[in-house]
Design a protein around this motif. Structure first.
Motif, PDB file in Angstrom:
ATOM      1  N   GLN A 108       0.867  -1.184   0.000  1.00 16.26           N
ATOM      2  CA  GLN A 108       0.000   0.000   0.000  1.00 16.26           C
ATOM      3  C   GLN A 108       0.907   1.239   0.000  1.00 16.26           C
ATOM      4  O   GLN A 108       1.267   1.776   1.037  1.00 16.26           O
ATOM      5  N   THR A 822     -10.046  -2.434  -4.150  1.00 19.37           N
ATOM      6  CA  THR A 822      -8.961  -1.461  -3.981  1.00 19.37           C
ATOM      7  C   THR A 822      -9.473  -0.164  -3.369  1.00 19.37           C
ATOM      8  O   THR A 822      -8.794   0.463  -2.556  1.00 19.37           O
ATOM      9  N   LYS A 826      -7.988   1.620  -0.003  1.00 18.56           N
ATOM     10  CA  LYS A 826      -7.484   2.995   0.067  1.00 18.56           C
ATOM     11  C   LYS A 826      -8.302   3.830   1.064  1.00 18.56           C
ATOM     12  O   LYS A 826      -7.751   4.687   1.759  1.00 18.56           O
ATOM     13  N   VAL A 838      -5.311  -7.857   0.171  1.00 17.12           N
ATOM     14  CA  VAL A 838      -6.214  -7.539  -0.940  1.00 17.12           C
ATOM     15  C   VAL A 838      -6.126  -8.609  -2.025  1.00 17.12           C
ATOM     16  O   VAL A 838      -5.039  -8.945  -2.497  1.00 17.12           O
ATOM     17  N   ARG A 927      -3.536   8.387  -4.647  1.00 17.61           N
ATOM     18  CA  ARG A 927      -3.355   7.077  -5.284  1.00 17.61           C
ATOM     19  C   ARG A 927      -2.263   7.080  -6.348  1.00 17.61           C
ATOM     20  O   ARG A 927      -2.183   7.990  -7.168  1.00 17.61           O
TER      21      ARG A 927
END
Length: 950
Positions: A108, A822, A826, A838, A927
């Motif tokens: 991440q 996703t 986030k 994930v 992102r």
């Protein structure tokens, strides 16, 4: 509360929490929950036969006593390991700092920018010093890195379809002994033929595909390999070089000769010896091989707002995707150690490294001069830090050196080598020379004369700059480096902020009392090849740890050598392979692997020379018994092994497990159990009871070694009686069984230093505490499952509706609202949490594992966040993408911007629940753009020219 009981500090759930949790789950007590979770026929009948737990104070006193049994000598053995000086600012602010050592692998990226920058520095340092184009973010140790080079070049050659049938790999006789041993291990199952010899007389025959050289050689000679590389290129033979990182400050970079790969270890950049590890290896190569490069690459990309962002690049190379097509099973790195080594270069800078290298080299020349003055023959014509001396009275010399606390490398009965390091002083040289004088019958006088001659030929001297980037020229005072380290740390979410509920990764407490001894010199400053009597403290810890793991697994013997979980898988399969060969059944090469298995499983099997046959899983996520039985019988003549994860990768204790293991045994195979989920077994069941023959254990998961941002790891294997003779050995210090396979990692006991942590974990928890930890892990998982009931569907449960220590929640139905898994991952960052695992093992899902260390308050905060996100999903629509999930994570810059044109408030974006405001963590970027980064791969710091232009 008894404040001396470690279990009360390690396990987060208290007695007063129990009624609420049990009511939510719908059971009377924990025993009922365990009864409904674990099949009756595999439950242990007796408690673990381990000592009772001891207090933290008692443990630290115990380790101090054991530490004194390790003798700290001045060690000049070399062979890839050297005493080093860890800058205190790095020791205190990284090695001893939970903000660095409890972080998870940076999958991440938005909450891992600090570690990623530190690793980018590491990659830049490696490419600069080696003269290569691209480097990864570290590997396990020098020897395994060399083995990865051998296999990568083999793969590259095959894909380029050059010289069909070329399967010979030349290894210079100058290569380190542990590296040669490990190359043998890796070469055999892949059909690679090793040819060991002298590079100067090597015949470049057509059947060779590659070669490995050592620079400088194992006993210090610096060879000029330019002509060798030139000839190899003419024959299209790829060349790898194992290089000493500090020597590259003074020696010509291998990249300048046109080699294909450069590997080595960064241990001497401030990493303690630790009796063999953990240390960060490096692997540098040409950009054209970037898709074959093993391990991880950190790359530069941009985020949603176009700002610079870092992330792990080219992740499709990982074996989780490639599975049995992968050329390596490496899925980890030595991140914590790579960060330290990179910071060592940042702190010292190019001029500081030149000073250190020059000091070591000058002292080595002085020593050579002193030995010549007492009429001894020094055999190396060119050297950096190691000299080789002819001496007739080796026995006497050894005796004298040992009485004076000195270790040398005794090559044979008339030759010795001496490797100096940054901790060596001129006084040390005088003591060394006096040992030789005393050992001679004819006493000679010596003096350090001036005018020592240059011993590195001009053609081999480095004349290219390195570490020109701003980061290596800015932080040379302690104040500045401390602030730089803190700046990076603030960008990373680690366990010191909130729970990290990663399925299959078990991010539990890494207790301070377990970690403290890692900084003690009597543990840190022991060379892995010292005589056993100098490491009695280590031997006691390691033997006790092996014995404890035998009890916990129900097996007969343990090898601590594998230094990662994937390495443990490979070691287990190689031991099974050796067992079959010992019975005249070397033809057994079929490995059955369920479709739900970790991606490393099929990759490991292929590396061990086995053919993978995938078996189906049923609609409940269990192994399809009918399909397994059909394939086991179909391949019974050639069945080598079944690889099974238990409880399953789906977080379920399959009730048919004993039936499964019996089926494999009946058809001539052995059962390998992946120990990734051992946190649900300890004290309640074990691999031997379910019928397995070998398992690996992730000490960096179940047994409390911290992840360190993606390493260190330790993956020991525990084996049943019939496999005990085949446990791996080491060519320098004997380990393993009577019919031991060759080495799995470089050091005899792998990453021995961090084994102190697992030893402490078991020692302080004791039999009862270990069992209660497992119960708490299962309790916490089922509490989360039932708190989220009605909001998220759990994909798989056991026959009585229970999860093991982890569960998979299905996020695929939310696609109707335009929300992907996703987006949930986030958005969790805005709530101050790292996402669970994930899309593994099922795409579009989250796998949640809370561990036993979390408190009820923290579990509730996580559940409240997930339930709040579920409400946000309901508010979303596929047509309207301007929502909190699609825009997550929200950075401080975004929230404080003068303009805000979103359909929701800043408050909702940044502070969705009251608890968030009390302890807000801000992601440092929005992102990342993965595709842009892969199309425009940059994996070093930008050149200094860009900064000058700016």
């Amino acid at each position: 509360m008894n404040t001396e009981v470690f279990a009360a500090r390690h396990i987060g759930i208290t007695e007063k929490d129990m009624p609420q949790m049990l009511k939510t789950i719908g059971v009377e007590n924990v025993e009922q929950l365990i009864y409904e979770t674990i099949p009756d026929d595999i439950k242990l009948k007796q408690p673990l036969d381990l000592p009772a737990g001891i207090s933290e104070h008692e443990f630290l006193s115990h380790l101090q006593e054991l530490a004194q049994k390790n003798k700290i000598f001045k060690t000049y053995i070399g062979l890839g390991y050297h005493e080093t000086l860890t800058p205190s600012v790095i020791k205190r602010n990284i090695l001893e700092n939970p903000g660095w050592y409890t972080a998870y692998t940076p999958y991440q990226a938005e909450i891992a920018q600090g570690r990623l920058e530190a690793l980018l520095n590491f990659q830049t340092m490696i490419t600069d010093l080696t003269g290569m184009e691209i480097a990864n973010a570290s590997l396990l140790d020098e020897s395994t890195a060399a083995a990865e080079a051998m296999t990568m070049l083999y793969d590259v050659r095959g894909r380029q379809q050059k010289k069909d049938g070329a399967s010979k790999f030349f290894v210079s006789e100058e290569v380190l002994p542990q590296t040669l041993d490990l190359l043998k291990t890796r070469a055999i199952p892949l059909g690679i033929e090793l040819v060991v010899g002298n590079h100067e007389t090597f015949d470049f025959a057509s059947e060779f595909y590659g070669a490995l050289l050592q620079y400088p050689g194992k006993h210090g000679q610096v060879h000029d390999y330019a002509r060798f590389v030139e000839k190899a290129k003419e024959k299209e033979i790829k060349v790898a070089v194992a290089a000493d990182i500090l020597s590259l400050v003074m020696l010509k970079a291998p990249g300048e000769w046109g080699v294909d790969v450069v590997v080595g270890t960064t241990q001497r950049f401030g990493i303690p010896l630790g009796y063999g590890g953990p240390h960060a290896a490096f692997f540098a190569t040409r950009e054209e091989y970037k898709r074959s490069l093993p391990g991880r690459i950190i790359g530069v990309t941009k985020d949603t707002d176009g700002n610079r962002a870092l992330r792990m690049a080219l992740q499709t190379r990982e074996q989780h995707i490639k599975r049995d097509k992968a050329t390596s099973n490496i899925c980890t790195a030595q991140v914590l150690l790579a960060v330290m080594a990179g910071m060592y270069a940042v702190y010292h800078g190019p001029n500081g490294l030149k000073y250190i290298a020059n000091k070591v080299h000058t002292l080595t020349k002085l020593l050579a001069k002193g030995l010549e003055a007492i009429e001894l023959e020094q055999l190396n014509t060119s050297f950096f830090d190691t000299i080789k001396v002819k001496f007739s009275s080796i026995g006497k010399l050894k005796e004298v050196c040992e009485t004076r606390g000195i270790n040398l490398n005794y090559i044979d009965q008339e030759t010795v080598s001496i490797s100096l390091n940054e901790a060596t002083s001129e006084e040390d040289l005088k003591l060394l020379l006096s040992c030789f004088i005393v050992s001679q019958e004819d006493k000679k006088e010596f003096s350090f004369e001036s005018g020592i001659k240059e011993v590195i030929p001009a053609s081999l001297q480095r004349n290219t700059p390195f570490l020109e980037h701003e980061v290596f020229n800015s932080y040379h005072s302690e104040t500045e480096l401390m602030r730089y380290i803190k700046k990076l740390e603030r960008k990373d979410l680690a366990l010191n902020h909130s729970m990290i509920s990663l399925g299959s990764c078990t991010m539990k407490l890494n207790a301070a009392s377990e970690m403290l001894p890692l900084s003690w010199p009597h543990w840190g400053n022991i060379h892995p090849f010292v005589p056993l009597e100098q490491a009695e403290g280590y031997q006691e810890v390691l033997k006790s740890l092996e014995a404890y793991l035998n009890v916990i697994t129900g097996f007969s013997a343990t090898s601590l050598q594998p230094n990662s979980g994937a390495q443990g898988e490979y070691a287990g399969l190689m031991v099974i392979r050796a067992y079959h060969e010992s019975r005249g059944e070397g033809h057994r090469d079929i490995c059955l692997i369920p479709a739900s298995a970790h991606g490393t499983n099929p990759a490991s099997a292929v590396m061990a020379g086995m053919k993978v046959v995938v078996t189906k899983t049923d609609e409940k996520g269990n192994i399809d018994m009918a399909d397994l039985e059909e394939k086991a019988k179909q391949h019974s003549e050639n069945l080598a092994a079944l690889m099974v994860t238990y409880p399953s990768t789906h977080g379920v204790f399959e009730s048919s497990i004993k039936q499964i293991t019996k089926l494999i045994h009946d058809n001539g195979g052995q059962v390998y159990m992946d120990g990734a989920n051992m946190n649900a077994q300890v004290g309640l069941t074990n691999p031997a009871t379910i019928g397995a023959d070998v398992c690996h254990l992730n000490l960096h998961k179940t047994f409390a070694i911290p992840h360190g941002g993606g390493g260190p790891g330790v993956g020991p294997i525990c084996v049943a009686e019939q496999l005990k003779p085949f446990l791996p050995s080491n060519p320098v210090i004997k380990t393993g069984g009577e019919e031991a396979i060759t080495a799995i990692s470089a050091a005899p006991w792998g990453s021995a230093l961090v084994c102190l942590i697992s030893y402490g974990y078991i020692k302080m928890l004791g039999a009862e505490g270990l069992t209660n930890a497992t119960k708490a892990a299962i309790l916490n998982a089922n509490y989360i499952k039932d708190r989220l009931k009605g909001k998220f569907e759990v994909l798989y449960t056991g026959e009585r509706g229970r999860a093991a220590h982890e569960m998979i929640i299905d996020c695929r139905p939310f696609k109707a609202n335009g929300i992907e898994v996703t987006d949930i991952a986030k958005r969790l960052m805005d709530y101050g949490f790292h996402a669970p695992t994930v899309s593994f093992p099922v795409a579009g899902t989250l796998m949640i594992e809370p561990t036993e260390s979390e408190s009820l308050a923290e579990l509730d905060r996580f559940c409240d966040a997930m339930i709040s996100i579920r409400s946000e999903i309901d508010e979303a629509s596929a047509e309207e993408t301007d929502n909190v999930l699609k825009n997550a994570p929200h950075t401080l810059g975004m929230i404080t911007s003068d303009t805000w044109d979103h359909a929701y408030s800043r408050q909702k974006a940044a502070f969705p629940l009251p608890f968030v405001a009390e302890n807000k963590f801000w992601p440092s970027i929005r992102r990342t753009d993965e595709a842009f980064g892969d199309r425009n791969l940059i994996c070093t710091c930008a050149p200094i020219e860009e900064y000058m232009e700016a």
